[in-house]
Design an enzyme around this catalytic site. Structure first.
Site, PDB file in Angstrom:
ATOM      1  N   GLY A 262       0.837  -1.198   0.000  1.00  0.00           N
ATOM      2  CA  GLY A 262       0.000   0.000   0.000  1.00  0.00           C
ATOM      3  C   GLY A 262       0.866   1.239   0.000  1.00  0.00           C
ATOM      4  N   HIS A 296       0.447   6.249   9.209  1.00  0.00           N
ATOM      5  CA  HIS A 296       1.161   4.982   9.401  1.00  0.00           C
ATOM      6  C   HIS A 296       2.601   5.099   8.911  1.00  0.00           C
ATOM      7  CE1 HIS A 296       1.246   0.381   9.020  1.00  0.00           C
ATOM      8  NE2 HIS A 296       2.339   0.763   8.362  1.00  0.00           N
ATOM      9  N   GLU A 297       2.772   5.566   7.661  1.00  0.00           N
ATOM     10  CA  GLU A 297       4.127   5.636   7.098  1.00  0.00           C
ATOM     11  C   GLU A 297       4.979   6.671   7.826  1.00  0.00           C
ATOM     12  OE1 GLU A 297       4.893   3.263   5.211  1.00  0.00           O
ATOM     13  OE2 GLU A 297       2.811   2.622   4.961  1.00  0.00           O
ATOM     14  N   GLU A 319       5.728  -2.630  12.463  1.00  0.00           N
ATOM     15  CA  GLU A 319       4.408  -2.659  11.823  1.00  0.00           C
ATOM     16  C   GLU A 319       3.263  -2.510  12.810  1.00  0.00           C
ATOM     17  OE1 GLU A 319       4.270  -2.063   8.909  1.00  0.00           O
ATOM     18  OE2 GLU A 319       6.217  -2.684   8.142  1.00  0.00           O
TER      19      GLU A 319
END
Length: 810
Positions: A262, A296-297, A319
Site C-alpha cells: 500500500g 502509518h508511514e 508494523e
C-alpha cells in the site's frame, strides 16, 4: 537464496562500519537494464564475507584498489582475503554491473504510462529486495549511510532518500546527487526518475513535497490542500508525542506506479500506490484510509527507520506500532473521526481470521522460529499488523497513555539509529511503569490465538463475564435498555479465570469491548444477542455496531452462524445502516469471503440476488452521497439490471451520485459477467479511459465474461510468459465468479497445476498467485485436490496462502 538467521548473525558479528556510495545510470530505460557503480566501504573481522546482488550482468569487482575476478553466482558476491580473525580491517569494494528493470514492483521497476507515453523507473525494495537493485549486506542490523548519484535523460526529475540537487548536464544526460543519509537498513532505500508532477512546500524548517505521474497532475492538484494539511497535522502531532525529532532532512511523498505494498516507508521519500490518488471522485472513506496510511508511514520514520528491528521476528516493532499510530493519529490529528469503526470491521476481523489458522504465530515470535527471510515474508500479515495494533491499544488502556508514551520515548531515545529486539522495548516500558511489562509482553506477544469473553446470566438476570483464555484484559462493557439506548456501563478487568459479576447491569442488554479496548472475541448471552439481531440499527454508536458486526463475521467463520442466517442479518439491517464504512466492510466481506467459502455453488445466484435487493434498498434509503455510493459499490457487483448499469455508464454517475474511475470499471465488469458486454464494448471503454486503470479494468472485464471461450482466453492471458503481476491479478479477479461455478470448474484444476510454477517467478508474483486462489465455492473433492497439490509447492508464500485458504473454508 534466502538469507538465514545463522548467516545474518555471523555476518553482523563480522561486519561493521558499512557505507554505500551508489551511482546509477538511469538513462534510456527502454534498453531494459540500468548501469550501476557501487562502492561499499566496511570493516570485517573475518577473512571472507558476501554481498547480495541478484541478477546482475557484466559484473566487475575491485577490492581495496585491486581488480578481482568476481566470485558471483547470480545471487551472492563472495569477498575473500579480508582481515584475519580478531582484527578489524577496513575495506572498500567497487562493483560495476548492469541490472535488469522489473515490471513486478520487486526491484528497479519500470513503467510506461499509456496515458502519455511517459517512462518512469523507481526502486521499490523492502525485505530481500534491495539486493535486486544494488550490491549490499541485505539485513536490517547492518545499517549504513547512503551517498547516491543518478544520471537521467532530459525532462526527468529524481526522487530519493536525501535532498536532490541537479549537478549539471552532459549533452542529453542530466547528473543528480542526493544528500548523504543517516544510517539506514538497505530495505529502506529508494531512488526514482521520471517526469514527476510535484507540489512542494516548507514546514517546520524542512522541505516537504508530494509527487505523482504527470498524467495524474490534475488529481494531485485537486487534493493537494488536503494532502498538505494532513501531512503537516500528522507531522506536528508526532512532534508533540515523540521527544526524538524527525530524524531525516526532508519529507517527500510520491504516488508511484506498480508499488506492491500500500505504501513503503522509505525515509526522505515515502512511496504510495497511485491508486490512492483516484481519477474522479475522492470518497470520504478513501480520504480517511489515505490519511491513516499517511500517518502509518510517518510513524515509521521513528518505528522502523530511526529504530529498526534486528531480525524479522520483531516485525511487530515497526508494523504493529505504525498500524496503531496510523489509526490513532489519522483521527486525533488529521480529523477523520471513526477510524476505530474501520479497524474493527476490517483489519481486526482479518486478524481474528489469521489467528484461527494453522499459520498463526505470536505477535513477537522467537528469533529461531523465523529461520530465514523466506519464512519472514509470511509474517507480514494481520498478526504483525492488526493483532499487534489491537494489543498495543490494550496496552495503552492497561498502562495509561502517559506511561505508554514515556516508555516509547525512552525506547526511541536509547536506541536511535540502532537495532532492537522485544526485550529492549519491554525494558523501556518497565522503566516507565510500576506494572509488570515483562509479564504483559509474555502473555500478549509470545502466545498465539485470541481469548473469548463469554457473557452469561445468573438467575437474577445479572450479566457475568468469564474469560476463556490466558491474557489480562481491561475493557468497557456497555449497557443498553430494551430499545438499545445507552444506559451506562462498566470498565472491567478480566485478569484471571474468576467470573466477574456486573450487578449494576442486571437486566440490561450488554456488549463487552464496545469501545474496542482489547483483542478478544465476544460470546454474547442470549438476551443481548437477540436484542442486537432484532434491532441493531437502533444502536446509536457506530463503533458498538461495528463490534456486533464483527461478532457476526466470527460466527460465520466458526460455523456458529449459518450463511443463510448471516445473509438474513445483512438483508434486514444493512439497508438501515448509516455509517458508510460499515456498509463498505459488510459488502466487501460478504462478497469476497462469505459467498465464496460458505454458500454452495447452486445457491450462489439466489444469494447474490438477495444481496442486490438489500443494497438497492439501502441506496434508496441513504440520506447522503457518501452512504449512497457505498451501497452503489455493492449493487455494482450484484445487480443483474443491465439497463440500470448502462444508464450509469451513459451518465458517468450512479443514480445521480458522482463516482470514481475504478467504480465505472466495476460496472463494466458486472455487465460483462452477466453477458451484457462483449469484447467490442469492453474495448470501447478501454479506449475511452486511455490510462493504465483502463488497461487493467478491461483485462478484468474480458475475463469476467461467462462463456467458455472467454474463460479460455482469460486463462491464456493470465499464464503468458511475460505477464506482469499486476495484470495477472486483474485477469484472475475477473475470471472467478461465484455465479459461474459450472464453467469455472476446470480452471480450479488448471490453477492448482500451474500455480506452483508461476510462484517461482519471485516474491511479488508468488503473492499474486496466492491471492488468485479460486474465489468460488469448492466442494470436498476440490478441497482434497488443493491438499494434494500442496505437495508440489516449494514457494513458502504460496504454501502459506493455500493452507490459509483451506483453513478458512473448513
Amino acid at each position: 537464496m534466502s538469507l538465514t538467521l545463522a548467516e545474518a548473525r555471523a555476518r553482523a558479528a563480522a561486519v561493521s562500519h558499512v557505507a554505500y556510495d551508489l551511482a546509477f545510470d538511469l538513462t534510456r530505460p527502454e534498453r531494459g537494464d540500468y548501469g550501476l557503480r557501487a562502492t561499499v566501504a566496511f570493516a570485517c573481522r573475518e577473512d571472507e564475507t558476501f554481498l547480495e546482488l541478484v541478477g546482475a550482468r557484466e559484473v566487475s569487482l575491485v577490492l581495496d584498489g585491486r581488480p578481482v575476478e568476481p566470485d558471483y553466482d547470480g545471487a551472492r558476491l563472495r569477498l575473500r582475503g579480508l582481515a584475519g580473525p580478531g582484527s578489524a580491517g577496513e575495506h572498500e569494494v567497487v562493483v560495476t554491473a548492469r541490472l535488469p528493470y522489473v515490471t513486478d514492483g520487486d526491484g528497479m521497476h519500470t513503467f510506461t504510462d499509456p496515458a502519455d507515453g511517459a517512462r518512469y523507473v523507481c526502486a521499490y525494495v523492502g525485505m530481500d529486495v534491495a539486493q535486486k537493485v544494488f550490491p549490499c549486506f541485505d539485513q536490517n542490523d547492518l545499517k549504513a549511510p547512503f551517498t547516491v548519484r543518478a544520471s537521467t535523460d532530459q525532462g526527468v526529475t529524481v526522487l530519493g532518500n536525501g535532498r536532490a540537487s541537479r549537478d549539471g548536464e552532459d549533452g542529453d544526460v542530466v547528473h543528480w546527487s542526493f544528500t548523504t543519509t543517516p544510517p539506514l537498513p538497505p530495505a529502506m532505500f529508494v531512488v526514482g526518475a521520471g517526469p514527476w508532477h510535484t507540489r512542494a512546500w516548507e514546514h517546520a524548517g524542512l522541505p516537504f513535497a508530494w509527487h505523482c505521474r504527470a498524467s495524474l497532475a490534475a488529481e494531485l492538484d485537486r487534493d493537494i490542500d488536503e494532502l498538505q494539511a494532513t501531512t503537516n497535522a500528522c507531522f506536528d502531532h508526532y512532534a508533540g508525542l515523540f521527544e526524538e525529532p524527525m530524524p531525516f532532512d526532508s519529507y517527500e511523498q510520491a504516488f508511484v506506479p506498480g508499488q506492491n505494498w500500500g505504501a513503503l516507508e522509505t525515509p526522505g521519500c515515502v512511496t504510495y500506490r497511485d491508486e490512492l490518488l483516484p481519477r474522479g471522485r475522492t470518497t470520504d472513506r478513501l480520504r480517511a484510509n489515505r490519511a491513516t496510511t499517511i500517518a502509518h508511514e510517518m510513524a515509521h520514520m521513528w518505528f522502523g527507520d530511526l529504530v529498526t528491528m534486528t531480525w524479522w521476528e520483531d516485525t511487530w516493532l515497526q508494523e504493529s506500532f505504525a498500524d496503531y499510530m496510523g489509526y490513532r493519529v489519522a483521527e486525533d490529528a488529521a480529523g477523520h473521526a471513526g477510524r476505530l469503526v474501520a479497524f474493527e470491521t476490517t483489519r481486526k476481523v482479518n486478524a481474528y481470521n489469521a489467528d484461527a489458522r494453522r499459520s498463526t504465530h505470536p505477535v513477537a515470535p522467537l528469533a529461531d522460529d523465523v529461520p530465514d527471510v523466506d519464512a519472514a515474508a509470511t509474517n507480514f500479515d494481520m498478526i504483525s499488523y492488526a493483532k499487534g495494533n489491537a494489543a498495543l491499544r490494550q496496552l495503552v488502556v492497561w498502562l495509561g497513555d502517559e506511561t505508554f508514551l514515556a516508555g516509547v520515548n525512552r525506547y526511541l531515545s536509547r536506541h536511535r539509529f540502532g537495532n532492537t529486539v522485544l526485550a529492549d522495548f519491554v525494558a523501556a516500558l518497565d522503566a516507565a511503569s510500576d506494572r509488570d511489562a515483562v509479564a504483559w509482553a509474555q502473555a500478549w506477544l509470545r502466545s498465539t490465538g485470541f481469548d473469548t469473553v463469554h457473557v452469561r446470566r445468573d438467575e437474577d438476570g445479572v450479566p457475568v463475564l468469564r474469560r476463556a483464555g490466558t491474557r489480562p484484559h481491561r475493557l468497557w462493557v456497555a449497557a443498553y435498555d430494551d430499545d438499545l439506548s445507552p444506559v451506562g456501563g462498566e470498565l472491567v478487568d478480566l485478569a484471571d479465570d474468576e467470573p466477574v459479576r456486573l450487578d449494576a447491569l442486571a437486566g440490561r442488554v450488554v456488549l463487552p469491548n464496545a469501545r474496542s479496548d482489547t483483542y478478544a472475541q465476544v460470546a454474547l448471552d442470549d438476551r443481548s444477542a437477540s436484542a442486537f439481531a432484532d434491532g441493531l440499527p437502533r444502536l446509536a454508536d457506530p463503533l458498538a455496531r461495528a463490534v456486533v458486526w464483527g461478532s457476526w463475521f466470527a460466527g460465520v467463520r466458526t460455523g456458529a452462524l449459518g450463511a443463510e442466517d448471516y445473509l438474513g442479518l445483512v438483508a434486514r439491517h444493512l439497508p438501515r445502516e448509516t455509517e458508510p464504512m460499515i456498509v463498505t466492510s459488510v459488502v466487501n466481506r460478504t462478497l469476497t469471503s462469505v459467498l465464496a467459502t460458505r454458500v454452495p455453488a447452486d445457491a450462489a445466484p439466489a444469494a447474490v440476488a438477495r444481496l442486490a435487493e438489500a443494497f438497492d434498498e439501502g441506496l434508496a434509503a441513504a440520506g447522503d452521497d457518501e452512504l449512497r455510493l457505498a451501497f452503489v459499490e455493492g449493487l455494482a457487483a450484484t445487480t443483474r439490471d443491465a439497463g440500470r448499469l448502462r444508464r450509469w455508464l451513459d451518465a458517468d454517475a450512479a443514480d445521480g451520485v458522482a463516482w470514481y474511475a475504478a467504480l465505472r470499471w466495476s460496472v463494466v465488469a458486472r455487465l460483462a459477467a452477466i453477458g451484457e458486454a462483449d469484447a467490442a464494448f469492453v474495448e470501447a471503454e478501454r479506449r475511452r479511459d486511455g490510462t493504465v486503470d483502463g488497461e487493467l479494468g478491461a483485462a478484468r472485464a474480458l475475463a469476467a465474461r461467462p462463456g467458455a471461450d472467454a474463460k479460455a482466453a482469460a486463462w491464456a492471458a493470465a499464464t503468458e510468459p511475460d505477464v506482469s503481476n499486476r495484470r495477472f491479478q486483474w485477469v484472475m479477479r475477473g475470471l472467478w465468479d461465484v455465479e459461474q461455478a459450472a464453467v469455472l470448474a476446470p480452471y480450479v484444476d488448471r490453477y492448482l497445476a500451474a500455480a506452483p510454477g508461476l510462484a517461482e517467478r519471485g516474491q511479488a508474483f508468488a503473492q499474486a498467485v496466492g491471492g488468485a486462489f479460486p474465489a468460488v465455492h469448492l466442494d470436498a473433492a476440490q478441497l482434497a485436490a488443493v491438499e494434494q497439490a500442496l505437495a508440489g509447492v516449494s514457494s513458502t508464500i504460496l504454501r502459506r496462502d493455500w493452507e490459509d485458504e483451506l483453513d478458512d473454508r473448513r
